[in-house]
Structure formats: C-alpha cells, structure tokens
Design a protein around this motif. Sequence first.
Motif, PDB file in Angstrom:
ATOM      1  N   ASP A 153       5.517   3.756   5.078  1.00  0.00           N
ATOM      2  CA  ASP A 153       6.029   2.590   5.798  1.00  0.00           C
ATOM      3  C   ASP A 153       6.603   2.941   7.171  1.00  0.00           C
TER       4      ASP A 153
ATOM      5  N   ARG B 173       1.891  -4.935   1.827  1.00  0.00           N
ATOM      6  CA  ARG B 173       2.657  -4.137   0.860  1.00  0.00           C
ATOM      7  C   ARG B 173       3.892  -4.858   0.327  1.00  0.00           C
ATOM      8  N   HIS B 174       4.538  -5.611   1.192  1.00  0.00           N
ATOM      9  CA  HIS B 174       5.863  -6.131   0.818  1.00  0.00           C
ATOM     10  C   HIS B 174       5.895  -7.639   0.568  1.00  0.00           C
ATOM     11  N   ARG B 175       4.776  -8.308   0.791  1.00  0.00           N
ATOM     12  CA  ARG B 175       4.802  -9.775   0.758  1.00  0.00           C
ATOM     13  C   ARG B 175       5.208 -10.322  -0.613  1.00  0.00           C
TER      14      ARG B 175
ATOM     15  N   HIS C 216       7.193  -9.021  -3.054  1.00  0.00           N
ATOM     16  CA  HIS C 216       8.630  -8.912  -3.338  1.00  0.00           C
ATOM     17  C   HIS C 216       9.455  -9.813  -2.428  1.00  0.00           C
ATOM     18  N   VAL C 217       9.030  -9.923  -1.173  1.00  0.00           N
ATOM     19  CA  VAL C 217       9.759 -10.815  -0.253  1.00  0.00           C
ATOM     20  C   VAL C 217       9.607 -12.260  -0.705  1.00  0.00           C
TER      21      VAL C 217
ATOM     22  N   GLY D 193      11.356  -1.670   2.945  1.00  0.00           N
ATOM     23  CA  GLY D 193      11.573  -2.720   1.956  1.00  0.00           C
ATOM     24  C   GLY D 193      13.015  -3.213   1.947  1.00  0.00           C
TER      25      GLY D 193
ATOM     26  N   TYR E 295      14.331  -6.922   2.831  1.00  0.00           N
ATOM     27  CA  TYR E 295      15.226  -7.655   1.931  1.00  0.00           C
ATOM     28  C   TYR E 295      16.460  -8.161   2.681  1.00  0.00           C
TER      29      TYR E 295
END
Lengths: 231, 218
Positions: A52, A73-75, A77-78, A117, A121
């Motif tokens: 990242d 990668r993060h969509r 969890h967001v 990440g 957050y």
Amino acid sequence: MAARVLAFESALASRPSLAQNAGREPRSEWHLKVARAEMADGVDPAWTAVDDHALVRECLAGRRGAFDVLVERHRRHVYQLCYRFAGNHEDASDLAQEVFIRAYRALGGFKGQSAVGTWLYRIAVNLCLNRVPSLKTSKPPAFERLEAREHMDDRGEAADAALLRAERAAEVRAAIACLPKKQRATLVLRVYHELPHEEIAGILGSSVGAVKANFFHAMANLKKLLMERSR
Amino acid sequence: MMTHLNHLNHLNNVELVDSLDGALPASRAGHLDACDACRERVDSLRLTMSAVRPAEGDDVPEPSPLFWQHFSRRVHEAVRDEPLAPSSRWFRAPRLGWAAATAVVVLAAAVVLWNQDRRIRDAVPGGSAPIGEQASSTTEDLSWNIDDDEDWALVRVVADDLRWEDAQDAGLHARPGSAERVALEMSPAERQELALLIKDDLIRMDDLLKAEMKRTGA
C-alpha cells in the motif's frame, strides 16, 4: 427487575458467538463469485504485489492507476464501516465514495506513519460521524438487508429464523445508533472490524486507555438500551 | 476490613475490558479469580458482546459484484480531473523539503564554481594554486557576496522551484558544510533521489553554460 436482567442475559447467551463465525475472508459461493468478479475489474495485475505505501508513492509520482488498486483493496472494508454508521446501502455507498475522494485529495499529506487502511478508516469515521446524523435514511435497514439476503442465503435457514435474526440485528443496530459518537465509533471498530485497541486509538486520535474506557461505557450503555427496548 | 480492601481492589473499567480480551496482567488476574463481583461484571460484559456481534452476513449485506465495479469506476472518474497531490515527497515534509532544496543549491554551486575554476586554471599559465586554498576562498566569497554574485544567479536557475525569499525567511543560509550536514541527515533512498535531482539540474545547467559561452565567445 432482576428477573428482567436474567431474561435479557439468557437471550444474550443464546446468540451465536463470533467465534463460530470467525474470519473476515469470503467463504461462501457468493463471496467466491464476488472475488472472481473483482479480479476482472481491470486493475493492472502488475500492481497486485505492490504494498500500500508503495502504491501511495506511485500515485504521488503521477501513476494514477495505483490509486485504483488502493480503492480495489480497501473498498469493501470502507463500505462496511460506512454501512454500519448509515444503516443503508445508498448512503453507505455515497459515504464510501467520498472517503476515497477525500483520501485522494489528501494523499500528499499521508506521511506513511500508519497503515493505509487505518488512514482510510480515520477519514471514514470522521466523515460518518459528521454526516450520518443528517442523512435521510428513507429505507429501514432491516428491509434492505432481507432484500440483499435473497441473493446470498445459501444456508438453508428457515425463513422465520432468518427474520428473527434480522429483527434482533436491527434492534442492536438501532441501539448502537443511539450511543454517543466516540462510544459508537469505538464499538463499531472493535466489535465489527475487530481492530485492536491501539489501532482504534490511532483512528480516533485518543489514548489506548480512553479507547478501552469508551468501549466499556459503550457496552454498558448498549446493554441498558437493549433492555429498555425489550420491555 | 478484608471486604473493604477487596472492594478497593476491584477491577476498574479498563481492566474489565482487558479481562474480556484475555489481556489482564497476572497480578490482577488473581483478584478476578477470588472476586465474585468482578467475575459477574466480566461475564455480563461478555454476554453483551456476544449479543452485539453479528452472525456472518447479518449486519452488512454484500453488494453485487456489479456494484463494486461501478463503485471503482465512480471513484476513478471523480478523481480523474482532480489535481494530483504534490508529486514530490520532498515537499510533504517541509523541513526535509527545504533541506533538500538547500542541498541542491549548495552542491550545484560547488560543482559550477569548481568547473569554472578549473577552466580558468587550465587557461591561465601557472594558475595552479593549491586546491584547498582555491576552495576556501571561493566559499568565502560565496558567503559574503551571495546577492550580487553572478554564479549564484545560475544557482537560482538550478533551484527554480525554490523561492529564495522563503528559504531566507525560514532561516536557511548556505554556509560551508551545509550540504554535508543535510546529506548526512538523509536516508539512502533520499540521497539517491537527491543525486538524481542534482544530475538532472547539472545537465540542464551545463547546457545553459555552453550556450552562454557560445554567445560570448568564451
């Protein structure tokens, strides 16, 4: 009163524990289908092995494709975090999109002192805490979830049991929504995202001790709220 | 008396949470084993926790694969026309940014002046003063005539991204040894990036110098 507490605690004891459902990786057929579809999103495979922080540097160097990989990668969890604040898909989707737009604009200020990440957050929590009270949630969350479950319920569960679980989940979510902001954020990050207290402290800009105290008060208030609703 | 002491030793809220996480220090775990009140509080906390924790898929429905594709595309399009954040990380850390800019200026100046000095020395018969002396006098001149010195005008061309007034306002002054001090504070990756910056600028400056020499017939 003592009898009510006992009844409430018996009901709590009958809830399935997270240990039975541990693990955040997709496991069902549905999730596998989702994962396969995401592979075909058009992200350059050369980026997939890049960490990242390196992607952030690539993006700052003008290679915008690197940001697409970060989004990919993060969509989830967001989005999930936003959903837990907003309670419905439409607002969660808008919030999550704004999180990434804000992250892109702030990319130059990212110092790399935390994980990407965690940084995302932090942006998401701040945005949700500021926005969610003013969101007009036209659809009740439970209705939306049942609609979505039509696609994913492959466990052969009886419809009435699923409905009961949905109602309980909706009650819990409604109670969480009544908590003070920091308690709510702490509880969501700890219980649903399973983040350690230290990382939550980094996201909320608090000390670890304050996070633990907030978590304790969140649980105590939640218990009180659920008991009031069960009367 | 014993009861009173036990009461004073009850786990506080943070310790109750630690106990839930299995992170209670051994020194306090002994109290938990012996104290019914604290155990009840931990059990109650654990029950509430299990009520809040969802069964898989209960709390957030998984959107369709098509949603994720649209989502990524929407974000991509939303930021497509956004100006990029500063492309160089030197400018994300102001102290290091100024240090790097100063290092470029000082090192570039040293190389330019050394090159000019060498040309003069080669052109003038017998002009072979000891290198140490030449370097010393050159640096001294730089320190005292910085605003009027034409060589420093060239240096400003090299550091055209650097606002000279801002550097001076920030208290940065080129002095002998500045470059070395700055370079020593850098990581290997930063030194490598600095070397590339200097190399690029020297190539550009060399072109300028050749053009100037051609124009003046030097």
